[in-house]
Write a protein that holds these residues in place. Sequence first.
Motif, PDB file in Angstrom:
ATOM      1  N   PHE A 127      53.322   1.761  52.003  1.00 51.20           N
ATOM      2  CA  PHE A 127      52.620   1.050  53.070  1.00 51.20           C
ATOM      3  C   PHE A 127      51.402   1.859  53.530  1.00 51.20           C
ATOM      4  O   PHE A 127      50.301   1.314  53.717  1.00 51.20           O
ATOM      5  N   PHE A 187      47.648   0.512  53.358  1.00 52.77           N
ATOM      6  CA  PHE A 187      46.866   0.290  54.574  1.00 52.77           C
ATOM      7  C   PHE A 187      45.609   1.167  54.601  1.00 52.77           C
ATOM      8  O   PHE A 187      44.556   0.754  55.089  1.00 52.77           O
ATOM      9  N   GLN A 216      53.269  -1.838  61.916  1.00 50.82           N
ATOM     10  CA  GLN A 216      52.732  -2.895  62.772  1.00 50.82           C
ATOM     11  C   GLN A 216      51.233  -2.715  62.990  1.00 50.82           C
ATOM     12  O   GLN A 216      50.467  -3.680  62.978  1.00 50.82           O
ATOM     13  N   LEU A 219      49.334  -3.739  59.837  1.00 49.71           N
ATOM     14  CA  LEU A 219      49.248  -5.191  59.680  1.00 49.71           C
ATOM     15  C   LEU A 219      48.095  -5.764  60.500  1.00 49.71           C
ATOM     16  O   LEU A 219      47.381  -6.671  60.062  1.00 49.71           O
ATOM     17  N   LEU A 275      46.039  -9.354  59.897  1.00 48.05           N
ATOM     18  CA  LEU A 275      47.140 -10.281  60.137  1.00 48.05           C
ATOM     19  C   LEU A 275      47.376 -10.441  61.627  1.00 48.05           C
ATOM     20  O   LEU A 275      47.180  -9.511  62.410  1.00 48.05           O
ATOM     21  N   VAL A 281      52.957 -11.944  63.124  1.00 51.43           N
ATOM     22  CA  VAL A 281      53.512 -11.588  61.813  1.00 51.43           C
ATOM     23  C   VAL A 281      54.458 -10.399  61.948  1.00 51.43           C
ATOM     24  O   VAL A 281      55.377 -10.222  61.157  1.00 51.43           O
ATOM     25  N   GLN A 282      54.231  -9.572  62.992  1.00 53.43           N
ATOM     26  CA  GLN A 282      55.083  -8.404  63.222  1.00 53.43           C
ATOM     27  C   GLN A 282      56.541  -8.807  63.399  1.00 53.43           C
ATOM     28  O   GLN A 282      57.448  -8.072  62.998  1.00 53.43           O
ATOM     29  N   VAL A 339      57.974  -9.268  59.988  1.00 53.73           N
ATOM     30  CA  VAL A 339      58.093  -7.962  59.332  1.00 53.73           C
ATOM     31  C   VAL A 339      59.252  -7.169  59.925  1.00 53.73           C
ATOM     32  O   VAL A 339      60.018  -6.524  59.199  1.00 53.73           O
TER      33      VAL A 339
END
Length: 324
Positions: free
Chosen positions: A25, A29, A283, A286, A291, A295-296, A299
């Motif tokens: 991740f 990111f 978070q 994202l 996003l 969306v969190q 996830v």
Amino acid sequence: MAGMSKAQIGGILARQGILIAFALFIIGFTLANEKFLSADNVLSVVRSSAILGVMALGVTFVVISGNLDLSVGSMMSFSTIVVLDLHDKVGPAIAIPLMFAMTIALGALIGFLVGYLKLNSLIVTLGMLSAIHGLTLTYSGGKNMDIVDKQGTWFSVFGQGTALGIPVPIIMFLLVAAFLGLVLARTPFGRKVYAVGGNGTAATFSGIPRARTVFYCYVISAACVATAGLIQASRSMGSQNTVGQGLELEVLAAVILGGASLLGGSGTIFKTLIGVLILGFIQNGLLLVGLQFYVQFVVTWVIIILAVWLDIAAKRGKFWSTIA
């Protein structure tokens, strides 16, 4: 991994899989947005994670003891509203200890029901989630709370202050983590928590006061919630009466991500701290990639399922059971 068997590789992935996923991740990111690992963003993520993190530290004790606490979100709303209301009535110097006393009393009630009356922790804390929410609404009259004189009070230091360039919420988070880490790892009480969570019956026959240990775990959890409520109230100097709604799932996700087992008997404060940061950075990442914030929630659900699956897989040494 050339000389390792599939079972050994599977065991390593089961135990460290979430860290491997986190590393992926982070790489993803960072490639998507160069600001992700900037000093300002990292500091911002840790600061915003402090409230969730302090709550997760207390819940770690509860989970290691073999229980759950789903009331922490509503309890945080209660503590935030209470300290804001009392601030204007009696001043912050009296409001803060009063809020801590009231919040810890709620934790003691839960600890009594689960520890001494031996009621199911899931049922008790799920019921208390609704009960404390109702108590908060009753206390506030259904209204949000705001401090009237925001400029003439030192109360803001807990949520907005800095010391040596470091935000006070981060300092409080790390101090609580250091203290509770020592309690859990270096004191007789900490060993009792592990014993009760690992095998409650054996612990009882060994002379460990199981009920009292569980009771104090919930008291510690409530004290951490009160600290989180103090930071939240101080940061915003006002609050909705539902500010903590839904946080119980994020707290539980952070604790499980840190390696604490839902079966009890395992976990550490340091790993919970890592779990909090994993959740916070995911978070944040994202949001940076564009996003939407909701969306969190999806996830977080996926992370909880993944973490529970990896926890169970680590216990049995493989990712799935061969028994239908």
